[in-house]
Design an enzyme around this catalytic site. Structure first.
Site, PDB file in Angstrom:
ATOM      1  N   LYS A  75       1.715   4.169  -2.098  1.00  0.00           N
ATOM      2  CA  LYS A  75       2.527   3.553  -1.018  1.00  0.00           C
ATOM      3  C   LYS A  75       2.953   2.396  -1.971  1.00  0.00           C
ATOM      4  O   LYS A  75       2.009   1.596  -2.573  1.00  0.00           O
ATOM      5  CB  LYS A  75       1.569   2.587  -0.077  1.00  0.00           C
ATOM      6  N   LYS A  99      -4.498  -4.151  -3.377  1.00  0.00           N
ATOM      7  CA  LYS A  99      -3.492  -4.920  -1.846  1.00  0.00           C
ATOM      8  C   LYS A  99      -4.015  -4.423  -0.764  1.00  0.00           C
ATOM      9  O   LYS A  99      -4.645  -4.278   0.153  1.00  0.00           O
ATOM     10  CB  LYS A  99      -2.511  -4.510  -2.282  1.00  0.00           C
ATOM     11  N   LYS A 111       4.226   2.716  -8.047  1.00  0.00           N
ATOM     12  CA  LYS A 111       5.318   1.799  -7.948  1.00  0.00           C
ATOM     13  C   LYS A 111       6.103   2.275  -8.446  1.00  0.00           C
ATOM     14  O   LYS A 111       6.534   3.230  -9.034  1.00  0.00           O
ATOM     15  CB  LYS A 111       5.253   0.870  -8.770  1.00  0.00           C
ATOM     16  N   THR A 195       7.008  -9.854   4.250  1.00  0.00           N
ATOM     17  CA  THR A 195       6.115 -10.907   2.981  1.00  0.00           C
ATOM     18  C   THR A 195       5.959 -12.296   2.809  1.00  0.00           C
ATOM     19  O   THR A 195       4.956 -12.804   2.728  1.00  0.00           O
ATOM     20  CB  THR A 195       6.643 -10.397   1.400  1.00  0.00           C
ATOM     21  N   SER A 355       4.910  -2.765   6.754  1.00  0.00           N
ATOM     22  CA  SER A 355       5.339  -0.836   5.648  1.00  0.00           C
ATOM     23  C   SER A 355       4.363  -0.207   6.360  1.00  0.00           C
ATOM     24  O   SER A 355       5.641   0.658   7.475  1.00  0.00           O
ATOM     25  CB  SER A 355       5.582  -0.988   4.600  1.00  0.00           C
TER      26      SER A 355
END
Length: 422
Positions: A75, A99, A111, A195, A355
């Site tokens: 992710k 994370k 990413k 966020t 998410s």
């Protein structure tokens, strides 16, 4: 074994690997464990040809890095930026693994990035880039494989194009292949501000730890984009005096505090915080980082706090809204100076938490109320904060060290439980 590093000042992968090495040492793992975790499981670099509106063809470069699969599908965000490098994407994917583990999500980190400055391209051109990039990485993409989300230079519209491209090529609509989509296409309520809301929430928790009253505290926010803009607004809503904000064009300051809703209106009209009527323009954009405030929120890009300016940072609390905004050398200086740093893998985890909620909702075809989303996000962040704070005090280490220890240990335990195949 880890591959050569790109020659770039403040290379984020250098910092990511150094943080990992220090964490592995604290946990007592061997060198092979470090090598395994420092090396991405899969990398894909693709050519992204773009037909411009004038008929010419430009060749762009895109990357997708999947760092770790031990806890589930990968992710992570997709950024469109002229600063994208493979090392940057590798570092961000690694941080994403930690994370997700820290807030107990069943993901590994990934990413993606395309080296492009989206400001110089039309909407149609950006759509063609997004769709071609999606088609190029499709062999490693999927709701049970790798799930992108928005990042710098991308938004819910880009996610909609990616979802549509993937769905058309697979012959059915697949809502769970990306997150951060428009609500009309299966996006989650509360995702856009998640966020920022998490950054502000953890800033308040850090202020509690330092016994600071929000109503008599000051803050400066670097970056007025996806994260910084609403983080500033949420802090302002809680009574914090936001004295300075910046964007890519400059920084503004007001000793009495900025009217954040008014700044938002100014940005909506002018596209920048610069020349806001009720503030002074700072002589240098990054001067904001060195202001004597209670809370500093670096919410732009990585590497902005480094050994060249770390000794001049005067904020009592630094809450890392961006990924990797503090280099490892700077972090040592901040710890020696007694600054409280809320690390990125905790501070900005609200986005990936929601998410995950979006992915769960899409897979179930059942959507939650926004109040449910916020409550569940806050619960996850508070649990992580409590665990990190407790370990930090128990082991007499920084919040970053504690967060990294918890995250890396979680990933290693999953990897060991699965075993090595064949």
């Amino acid at each position: 074994m880890n591959g050569p590093l790109e020659p770039r000042q403040n290379n984020p992968l250098v910092n990511a690997r150094a943080q990992l090495e220090a964490t592995v040492d604290l946990l007592g793992y061997d060198r092979s464990t470090y090598e395994h975790l420092a090396t991405p499981r899969r990398e894909l670099t693709v050519a992204v040809p773009l037909r411009r509106d004038d008929g010419s063809v430009e060749l762009l470069t895109g990357h997708r890095v999947q760092h770790n699969f031990s806890r589930g599908p990968t992710k992570g965000g997709l950024r469109f930026s002229s600063d994208v490098t493979l090392d940057e994407v590798r570092a961000l994917a690694m941080w994403m693994t930690w994370k997700c583990a820290l807030v107990d999500l069943p993901y590994g980190g990934a990413k993606g990035g395309v080296r492009i400055d989206p400001r110089g391209y039309s909407t149609g051109e950006i759509e063609r880039v997004a769709r071609r990039y999606t088609s190029e990485i499709m062999p490693i993409l999927g709701p049970a494989t790798d799930i992108p989300a928005p990042d710098i230079g991308t938004d819910d519209r880009v996610m909609a194009w990616m979802m549509d491209t993937y769905s058309v090529n697979n012959g059915h609509t697949e809502l769970g292949v990306v997150t951060g989509k428009p609500v009309a296409l299966g996006g989650s309520l509360g995702r856009a501000s998640a966020t920022s809301r998490g950054v502000a929430h953890l800033a308040l928790r850090a202020m509690e730890l330092r016994e600071l009253d929000p109503g008599s505290s000051t803050a400066a926010v670097q970056g007025f984009g996806k994260v910084g803009r609403e983080a500033a607004r949420f802090l302002w809503d809680e009574g914090v005096t936001v004295v300075a904000i910046s964007d890519q064009f400059g920084a503004i300051y007001s000793r009495a505090g900025l009217d954040i809703p008014a700044v938002e209106e100014h940005v909506a009209v002018h596209g920048t915080v610069v020349d806001f009527a009720d503030a002074d323009r700072m002589s240098a954009r990054d001067e904001l980082l060195e202001l004597a405030v209670d809370v500093l929120v670096p919410a732009a890009v990585e590497g902005v706090i480094h050994e060249g300016n770390a000794e001049r940072i005067r904020a009592s609390i630094i809450v890392e809204g961006a990924n990797g905004p503090t280099t490892i050398a700077a972090d040592a200086v901040l710890q020696a100076e007694g600054r409280l740093v809320v690390p990125d893998i905790l501070a900005n985890a609200g986005g990936v938490v929601v998410s995950y909620f979006e992915w769960v909702q899409a897979n179930q075809a059942y959507w939650w109320r926004e109040t449910e989303v916020r409550e569940r996000m806050t619960e996850r962040l508070d649990t992580a904060w409590s665990r990190v704070s407790a370990l930090s005090q128990d082991r007499a280490v920084s919040l970053r060290a504690a967060a990294n220890m918890l995250a890396v240990r979680t990933v290693v335990e999953a990897h060991q439980a699965r075993g090595l195949y064949p």
